[in-house]
Design an enzyme around this catalytic site. Structure first.
Site, mmCIF file in Angstrom:
data_model
loop_
_atom_site.group_PDB
_atom_site.id
_atom_site.type_symbol
_atom_site.label_atom_id
_atom_site.label_comp_id
_atom_site.label_asym_id
_atom_site.label_seq_id
_atom_site.Cartn_x
_atom_site.Cartn_y
_atom_site.Cartn_z
ATOM 1 N N SER A 14 38.822 15.873 -14.178
ATOM 2 C CA SER A 14 39.568 14.994 -15.088
ATOM 3 C C SER A 14 40.425 15.791 -16.086
ATOM 4 C CB SER A 14 38.599 14.112 -15.871
ATOM 5 O OG SER A 14 39.332 13.361 -16.813
ATOM 6 N N LEU A 15 41.649 15.331 -16.273
ATOM 7 C CA LEU A 15 42.553 15.954 -17.246
ATOM 8 C C LEU A 15 42.504 15.222 -18.594
ATOM 9 C CD1 LEU A 15 45.681 16.422 -14.917
ATOM 10 C CD2 LEU A 15 44.136 18.215 -15.738
ATOM 11 N N SER A 16 41.725 14.123 -18.649
ATOM 12 C CA SER A 16 41.748 13.268 -19.848
ATOM 13 C C SER A 16 41.323 13.979 -21.136
ATOM 14 C CB SER A 16 40.887 12.025 -19.619
ATOM 15 O OG SER A 16 41.472 11.255 -18.611
ATOM 16 N N THR A 64 37.280 4.755 -15.224
ATOM 17 C CA THR A 64 38.001 5.032 -13.986
ATOM 18 C C THR A 64 37.095 4.764 -12.789
ATOM 19 O OG1 THR A 64 39.455 6.591 -12.870
ATOM 20 C CG2 THR A 64 37.546 7.549 -13.983
ATOM 21 N N LYS A 68 36.037 0.419 -12.650
ATOM 22 C CA LYS A 68 37.097 -0.385 -13.272
ATOM 23 C C LYS A 68 36.849 -1.890 -13.136
ATOM 24 C CE LYS A 68 41.020 2.751 -13.234
ATOM 25 N NZ LYS A 68 42.377 3.003 -12.777
ATOM 26 N N ASP A 104 47.125 0.939 -17.094
ATOM 27 C CA ASP A 104 47.731 1.513 -15.879
ATOM 28 C C ASP A 104 49.069 0.832 -15.563
ATOM 29 O OD1 ASP A 104 45.851 3.448 -15.223
ATOM 30 O OD2 ASP A 104 44.637 2.083 -14.011
ATOM 31 N N ALA A 130 45.877 -1.087 -1.200
ATOM 32 C CA ALA A 130 45.571 -2.387 -1.824
ATOM 33 C C ALA A 130 44.331 -2.281 -2.710
ATOM 34 C CB ALA A 130 45.363 -3.447 -0.746
ATOM 35 N N ALA A 133 44.435 0.753 -8.132
ATOM 36 C CA ALA A 133 45.726 1.214 -8.656
ATOM 37 C C ALA A 133 46.859 0.374 -8.088
ATOM 38 C CB ALA A 133 45.928 2.688 -8.313
ATOM 39 N N TYR A 230 48.288 12.858 -8.572
ATOM 40 C CA TYR A 230 48.860 13.899 -9.447
ATOM 41 C C TYR A 230 48.198 15.251 -9.263
ATOM 42 C CZ TYR A 230 44.876 12.178 -12.096
ATOM 43 O OH TYR A 230 43.618 11.759 -12.461
HETATM 44 P P1 NAP Z 1 40.882 2.711 -4.596
HETATM 45 O O1 NAP Z 1 40.578 1.515 -5.439
HETATM 46 O O2 NAP Z 1 39.804 3.385 -3.830
HETATM 47 O O3 NAP Z 1 42.045 2.240 -3.576
HETATM 48 C C1 NAP Z 1 42.640 3.095 -2.633
HETATM 49 C C2 NAP Z 1 43.382 2.274 -1.582
HETATM 50 O O4 NAP Z 1 43.881 3.178 -0.590
HETATM 51 C C3 NAP Z 1 42.487 1.278 -0.849
HETATM 52 O O5 NAP Z 1 43.263 0.191 -0.431
HETATM 53 C C4 NAP Z 1 42.027 2.131 0.345
HETATM 54 O O6 NAP Z 1 41.540 1.397 1.429
HETATM 55 C C5 NAP Z 1 43.340 2.815 0.694
HETATM 56 N N1 NAP Z 1 43.131 3.969 1.526
HETATM 57 C C6 NAP Z 1 42.224 4.966 1.355
HETATM 58 N N2 NAP Z 1 42.339 5.869 2.363
HETATM 59 C C7 NAP Z 1 43.322 5.410 3.179
HETATM 60 C C8 NAP Z 1 43.901 5.885 4.389
HETATM 61 N N3 NAP Z 1 43.490 7.030 4.956
HETATM 62 N N4 NAP Z 1 44.898 5.161 4.961
HETATM 63 C C9 NAP Z 1 45.328 4.015 4.391
HETATM 64 N N5 NAP Z 1 44.812 3.503 3.242
HETATM 65 C C10 NAP Z 1 43.829 4.199 2.641
HETATM 66 O O7 NAP Z 1 41.552 3.846 -5.489
HETATM 67 P P2 NAP Z 1 42.593 3.628 -6.681
HETATM 68 O O8 NAP Z 1 41.898 3.535 -7.973
HETATM 69 O O9 NAP Z 1 43.492 2.503 -6.293
HETATM 70 O O10 NAP Z 1 43.370 5.028 -6.678
HETATM 71 C C11 NAP Z 1 44.287 5.365 -5.651
HETATM 72 C C12 NAP Z 1 44.977 6.676 -5.992
HETATM 73 O O11 NAP Z 1 45.778 6.487 -7.167
HETATM 74 C C13 NAP Z 1 43.997 7.819 -6.330
HETATM 75 O O12 NAP Z 1 44.496 9.011 -5.783
HETATM 76 C C14 NAP Z 1 44.030 7.888 -7.842
HETATM 77 O O13 NAP Z 1 43.764 9.182 -8.341
HETATM 78 C C15 NAP Z 1 45.491 7.502 -8.104
HETATM 79 N N6 NAP Z 1 45.671 6.947 -9.462
HETATM 80 C C16 NAP Z 1 46.545 7.589 -10.277
HETATM 81 C C17 NAP Z 1 46.764 7.101 -11.553
HETATM 82 C C18 NAP Z 1 47.742 7.822 -12.437
HETATM 83 O O14 NAP Z 1 47.695 7.615 -13.655
HETATM 84 N N7 NAP Z 1 48.625 8.607 -11.896
HETATM 85 C C19 NAP Z 1 46.109 5.946 -12.027
HETATM 86 C C20 NAP Z 1 45.223 5.306 -11.144
HETATM 87 C C21 NAP Z 1 45.002 5.825 -9.857
HETATM 88 P P3 NAP Z 1 39.951 1.107 1.559
HETATM 89 O O15 NAP Z 1 39.636 0.113 0.480
HETATM 90 O O16 NAP Z 1 39.807 0.556 2.934
HETATM 91 O O17 NAP Z 1 39.254 2.435 1.384
#
Ligand code: NAP
Length: 283
Positions: A14-16, A64, A68, A104, A130, A133, A230
């Site tokens: 975490s970078l927080s 996180t 969430k 977010d 989906a 995020a 990131y």
């Molecule tokens: P999450 O709730 O686990 O959702 C990830 C999504 O991606 C789900 O729909 C998941 O499907 C899908 N997925 C995972 N592996 C896949 C693959 N190989 N092919 C196709 N779809 C796939 O995670 P999240 O919280 O949304 O976070 C997603 C990313 O965003 C992470 O890398 C996180 O670090 C980043 N993020 C960045 C910020 C920022 O401030 N920059 C903020 C929030 C999140 P399943 O449900 O079937 O696994």
């Protein structure tokens, strides 16, 4: 002393803490920001931390993955953003009520406007994924008048449809049927797309050699590619998009924005973004 922190699991990268240390220093407040790793099934640990905010021992917490959504039943109320997105990343106490908020969505939108200062000729977006995020990104885009198509793997079509149904009120006719994240499904619609957002973890450390963009699928001729990942700053997806001549943005801008907005919620002070960027770029 202002005591803040982050609940999640795992939190080793975490970078927080760095971001908030920079924010405290920049606005001249005495404060600390701790990491609170809470395993996915540790409901007692989650409840204990929320109680610490109620008692005034902590002034606020970020939340996180994977909490969430699971933290919501422990709260008294949600802000309209958090309610519409169905996920929270910021907790605070107001009038003795424990409130869940989501920074977010505004964090993403604010950084997107920086990534494309001249705006967009047409507002058609493709969001990959989906999960949590993706929900925040889609909500932000709909509020900014974008038409949105979700591209997901086959197992996630139902989840994508549920996401669409929950945002129907904000979407009107600007939400299209989800499509599969496959070249054959995407190639007929990709040319009209002006923004592609990766909201999957594909390409994230430690599996950095993968890209969510299907093999053999051409990128649109003119689009911004925004990768929420990131770590690393330059993912395989970003490299591919840049090689195709597209403008790109990494998730570090959103990370800084959402952290600044949370900090502002807790302290009433606006931290300078430059100092926070510098803090996360330090080796
Ligand atoms: P999450 O709730 O686990 O959702 C990830 C999504 O991606 C789900 O729909 C998941 O499907 C899908 N997925 C995972 N592996 C896949 C693959 N190989 N092919 C196709 N779809 C796939 O995670 P999240 O919280 O949304 O976070 C997603 C990313 O965003 C992470 O890398 C996180 O670090 C980043 N993020 C960045 C910020 C920022 O401030 N920059 C903020 C929030 C999140 P399943 O449900 O079937 O696994």
């Amino acid at each position: 002393m202002i005591r803040l922190g982050l609940i999640g699991y795992p939190l080793s990268h975490s970078l927080s803490p760095r971001l908030h240390a920079a924010a405290f220093a920049a606005v001249g407040l005495d404060g600390e920001y701790h990491l609170y790793p809470v395993a996915p099934d540790d409901n007692a640990g989650l409840a204990q931390l929320t109680t610490r905010i109620r008692k005034g021992e902590l002034q606020g917490l970020n939340v996180t993955i994977p909490h969430k959504q699971t933290v919501i039943p422990l709260l008294d109320d949600l802000t309209p953003f958090a309610q519409a997105i169905g996920a929270v990343n910021t907790l605070f106490l107001k009038d003795n009520k424990l409130i869940g908020h989501n920074t977010d969505a505004p964090g993403f939108l604010s950084d997107l406007h920086k990534a494309a200062p001249k705006g967009f000729s047409e507002k058609k977006a493709l969001v990959l994924g989906a999960g949590g995020a993706a929900r925040a990104v889609v909500y932000a885009l709909l509020r900014d008048d974008w038409g949105v198509t979700l591209a997901v793997r086959r197992a996630d079509v139902e989840q994508a449809a549920a996401l669409m149904a929950s945002m129907k009120r904000d979407a009107g006719d600007r939400f299209h049927h989800p499509v599969l994240l496959e070249a054959g499904e995407l190639s007929p619609l990709v040319d009209g797309i002006r923004l592609i957002v990766n909201a999957t973890p594909i390409g994230m450390f430690p599996v950095v050699g993968n890209s969510p963009w299907p093999d053999g699928l051409l990128f649109p001729r003119c689009a911004v590619v925004y990768d929420l990942v990131y770590n690393p700053r330059e993912t395989m997806f970003i490299q591919q998009a840049r090689a195709a001549g597209l403008h790109t943005a990494s998730g570090i801008g959103m990370l800084v924005e959402q952290a600044s907005l949370s900090f502002e919620t807790w302290t009433g002070r606006v931290p300078p973004r430059d100092g926070m960027f510098a803090a996360v770029e330090e080796k």
